[in-house]
Design a protein around this motif. Structure first.
Motif, PDB file in Angstrom:
ATOM      1  N   LYS A  15       0.853  -1.176   0.000  1.00  0.00           N
ATOM      2  CA  LYS A  15       0.000   0.000   0.000  1.00  0.00           C
ATOM      3  C   LYS A  15       0.898   1.238   0.000  1.00  0.00           C
ATOM      4  O   LYS A  15       2.043   1.175   0.442  1.00  0.00           O
ATOM      5  CB  LYS A  15      -0.894  -0.003   1.234  1.00  0.00           C
ATOM      6  CG  LYS A  15      -1.929  -1.108   1.207  1.00  0.00           C
ATOM      7  CD  LYS A  15      -2.717  -1.127   2.501  1.00  0.00           C
ATOM      8  CE  LYS A  15      -3.808  -2.161   2.533  1.00  0.00           C
ATOM      9  NZ  LYS A  15      -3.481  -3.458   2.061  1.00  0.00           N
ATOM     10  N   ARG A  16       0.362   2.347  -0.477  1.00  0.00           N
ATOM     11  CA  ARG A  16       1.136   3.577  -0.551  1.00  0.00           C
ATOM     12  C   ARG A  16       1.671   3.947   0.832  1.00  0.00           C
ATOM     13  O   ARG A  16       0.958   3.885   1.827  1.00  0.00           O
ATOM     14  CB  ARG A  16       0.278   4.706  -1.099  1.00  0.00           C
ATOM     15  CG  ARG A  16       1.093   5.893  -1.498  1.00  0.00           C
ATOM     16  CD  ARG A  16       0.312   6.848  -2.311  1.00  0.00           C
ATOM     17  NE  ARG A  16      -0.904   7.232  -1.605  1.00  0.00           N
ATOM     18  CZ  ARG A  16      -1.475   8.406  -1.714  1.00  0.00           C
ATOM     19  NH1 ARG A  16      -0.989   9.295  -2.516  1.00  0.00           N
ATOM     20  NH2 ARG A  16      -2.558   8.674  -1.040  1.00  0.00           N
ATOM     21  N   ARG A  49       5.949   4.896  -2.799  1.00  0.00           N
ATOM     22  CA  ARG A  49       5.603   6.321  -2.670  1.00  0.00           C
ATOM     23  C   ARG A  49       4.269   6.652  -3.314  1.00  0.00           C
ATOM     24  O   ARG A  49       3.494   7.418  -2.776  1.00  0.00           O
ATOM     25  CB  ARG A  49       6.678   7.187  -3.307  1.00  0.00           C
ATOM     26  CG  ARG A  49       7.944   7.255  -2.514  1.00  0.00           C
ATOM     27  CD  ARG A  49       8.933   8.172  -3.172  1.00  0.00           C
ATOM     28  NE  ARG A  49       8.312   9.403  -3.647  1.00  0.00           N
ATOM     29  CZ  ARG A  49       8.440  10.589  -3.077  1.00  0.00           C
ATOM     30  NH1 ARG A  49       9.169  10.704  -2.013  1.00  0.00           N
ATOM     31  NH2 ARG A  49       7.862  11.644  -3.581  1.00  0.00           N
ATOM     32  N   ALA A  50       4.039   6.113  -4.506  1.00  0.00           N
ATOM     33  CA  ALA A  50       2.822   6.482  -5.232  1.00  0.00           C
ATOM     34  C   ALA A  50       2.465   5.407  -6.243  1.00  0.00           C
ATOM     35  O   ALA A  50       3.310   4.622  -6.665  1.00  0.00           O
ATOM     36  CB  ALA A  50       3.028   7.811  -5.953  1.00  0.00           C
ATOM     37  N   VAL A  51       1.181   5.406  -6.611  1.00  0.00           N
ATOM     38  CA  VAL A  51       0.682   4.512  -7.651  1.00  0.00           C
ATOM     39  C   VAL A  51      -0.039   5.401  -8.661  1.00  0.00           C
ATOM     40  O   VAL A  51      -0.828   6.262  -8.276  1.00  0.00           O
ATOM     41  CB  VAL A  51      -0.304   3.468  -7.071  1.00  0.00           C
ATOM     42  CG1 VAL A  51      -0.832   2.560  -8.163  1.00  0.00           C
ATOM     43  CG2 VAL A  51       0.367   2.644  -5.971  1.00  0.00           C
ATOM     44  N   LEU A  58       4.307   2.000 -10.637  1.00  0.00           N
ATOM     45  CA  LEU A  58       4.454   2.238  -9.206  1.00  0.00           C
ATOM     46  C   LEU A  58       5.707   3.089  -9.018  1.00  0.00           C
ATOM     47  O   LEU A  58       6.707   2.873  -9.695  1.00  0.00           O
ATOM     48  CB  LEU A  58       4.631   0.918  -8.454  1.00  0.00           C
ATOM     49  CG  LEU A  58       3.601  -0.174  -8.716  1.00  0.00           C
ATOM     50  CD1 LEU A  58       3.994  -1.436  -7.976  1.00  0.00           C
ATOM     51  CD2 LEU A  58       2.223   0.279  -8.300  1.00  0.00           C
TER      52      LEU A  58
END
Length: 83
Positions: A15-16, A49-51, A58
């Motif tokens: 998860k982020r 960090r981010a999606v 990713l």
């Protein structure tokens, strides 16, 4: 007798904001080599960090830099989440 529960998962399942230790890289040899060359080595800590809005790619942080990976590549990286 104590039972060990494995919490291993793959990088694409994080998860982020979650951190994890790289356990191993699976897949064909040339792709494994490329991922290793990018710094995804056993024992390294990575942070998701981010999606991207559609889930691919990713964005990861490791060794002080950002790395973008396709979800298919991230699926080849087995990690142990850090709690």
């Amino acid at each position: 007798m104590s039972e060990t529960v494995s919490t291993e998962t793959t990088l694409d399942q994080l998860k982020r904001g979650e951190r994890a230790l790289v356990v191993r890289i699976t897949g064909e040899k040339s792709l494994r080599r490329r991922l290793l060359d990018m710094g995804l080595v056993t024992g390294e800590t990575v942070t998701l960090r981010a999606v991207a809005p559609l889930g691919d790619p990713l964005e990861l942080t490791l060794k002080g830099y950002q790395l973008s990976l396709r979800k298919a590549e991230a699926r080849l990286v087995v990690v142990e989440p850090i709690v």
